[in-house]
Design an enzyme around this catalytic site. Sequence first.
Site, short mmCIF file in Angstrom:
data_model
loop_
_atom_site.label_atom_id
_atom_site.label_comp_id
_atom_site.label_asym_id
_atom_site.label_seq_id
_atom_site.Cartn_x
_atom_site.Cartn_y
_atom_site.Cartn_z
N HIS A 59 -2.13 -11.02 11.75
CA HIS A 59 -1.72 -9.68 11.35
C HIS A 59 -1.55 -8.86 12.63
O HIS A 59 -2.44 -8.86 13.49
CB HIS A 59 -2.78 -9.05 10.45
CG HIS A 59 -2.61 -7.58 10.27
ND1 HIS A 59 -1.42 -7.03 9.86
CD2 HIS A 59 -3.46 -6.54 10.48
CE1 HIS A 59 -1.55 -5.71 9.81
NE2 HIS A 59 -2.77 -5.40 10.19
N GLU A 94 0.85 -1.19 0.00
CA GLU A 94 0.00 0.00 0.00
C GLU A 94 0.89 1.25 0.00
O GLU A 94 0.47 2.33 0.37
CB GLU A 94 -0.96 0.00 1.20
CG GLU A 94 -0.30 -0.13 2.55
CD GLU A 94 -1.30 -0.09 3.70
OE1 GLU A 94 -2.07 0.88 3.78
OE2 GLU A 94 -1.31 -1.03 4.52
N CYS A 100 -3.39 -4.13 4.48
CA CYS A 100 -2.49 -5.10 5.11
C CYS A 100 -2.79 -6.55 4.71
O CYS A 100 -2.09 -7.47 5.12
CB CYS A 100 -2.54 -4.96 6.63
SG CYS A 100 -2.13 -3.31 7.19
#
Lengths: 81, 418
Positions: free
Chosen positions: B249, B83, B115
């Site tokens: 994550h 990103e 993400c």
Amino acid sequence: MDSDQIVEIIIAEIRETVPELAEQAIGRDDSMADLGVDSIERSEIILAAMEQLGLKIPMVQLHGPRNIGELADLLLAKSSG
Amino acid sequence: MNRPVGIEAMNVFGGMAYLDVRELCDHRGLDMPRFENLLMQEKTVALPYEDPVTFAVNAAKPVVDSLTAEERGRIEMVVTCTESGIDFGKSLSTYLHRYLDLPSNCRLFEIKQACYSGSAGLQMAVNFVLSQTSPGGKALVVTTDISRFALADANAVQEWAYSEPSSGAGAVAMLVSDTPHILQIDPGAYGNHAFEVMDTCRPGPDTEAGDADLSLMAYLDCCAGAYDDYARRVDGVDFRDTFSQLCFHTPFGGMVKGAHRHLMRKLYKAKPAEIAEDFETRLGPSLAYGKRVGNTAGGSVFVALAGTIDAIDLSEPQRIGLFSYGSGCCSEFFSGVVGPDGAERLKSMGISKALDDRYRLSIADYEKLLSGDAVVRFGTKDAELDHDIIPGAWPVAGKGDRLVLDTVAGYHRNYIWV
């Protein structure tokens, strides 16, 4: 169940999650962030309140309230509808 | 049918410099009474001559260098997951292709989903291998993300608040093939959960915006939803017993702790003591590198995986459950098996040593970088990088194996090995 009863549930969960606030006076106009409850703790408190109310909805639907009273109103609206 | 597929080789690159997070929080006057709960220690800070290309190439180079010429010739796809792109048209993969000296018969592209990008890239590569359209072909998947907090006026600092200490930088390179030495993916064992939400975003070239509460809520919804979908596809799965380790994550460790607690309560009505013990055992190892680099966005779940593999005893094969979340939002729960061979191969990359070797920025160094003058902004046509901006950070005794940005000429970025 009315909004004030849900406020009591939320306050009890706040005291349970953040023991430092056990003795602190907390009311429906207080915001959890201003009380020093961090974002992870806020999510825990909301999840615990949802569990007590038997409410099974996505958490993102409970985003937006600015204080404990508004959160209680929203939980009440979601519970009844 | 059950052809092996997964990660053959892997490396994490955590940059050249870092900042102590506690020091930053004290400096900013952030009141964090329960700072320890957040499980953050250090964050990688990208130097002006480090960009998404240098991070990606520096992660991938040891992986590619360990291959024979014949093996390197089978890299037929380079997927950059980010990103933090530097151009709307030209993909980062083209720069990787040049600086890693890859074969010309190669698919090059870049993908984005906050993400979640790294998991999207990995699954695309896994399916490329499983499809057998090019038997023996390999794909190089590289996540690369940096956070830049430039233009630091008082208002901006106020607005960043807690995202500043948690945002890091880092890249993860994964070679995906039918010889998965590091992680053998369980094919077909995955679950997704996605919906549209505006939790965090990068609305401009050098800006980030978001709502921490909403993002946390979406993450928690996705964690439960993606696992439910996984359980729908995989007979007999039990969250507590099926996976001996878990990698989530990791925006910061505290968020992972919250998601784990949510699942354990939802699935088993587990009590706090059991939840805490399970977290230490099955998720503690995954934080080993994340708490040193900060949130690495697309690579974060794989930074967690590398930490787990390097931190645990792998004398016996272990099944690992992975959860990836990307704002906006999309998520996935999937799994794979890692064994003794994988542990040994990953250790040879020396990830921990490279993190130790980073330069520790002082707050004064960091503030100097934040003033933003030296940063190459999106859309810069021409630039010459000041390699002396933080004298102590420059690798004076470099071995010519680390890439840095040197100049930009007519939008074209030129890099040098130092």
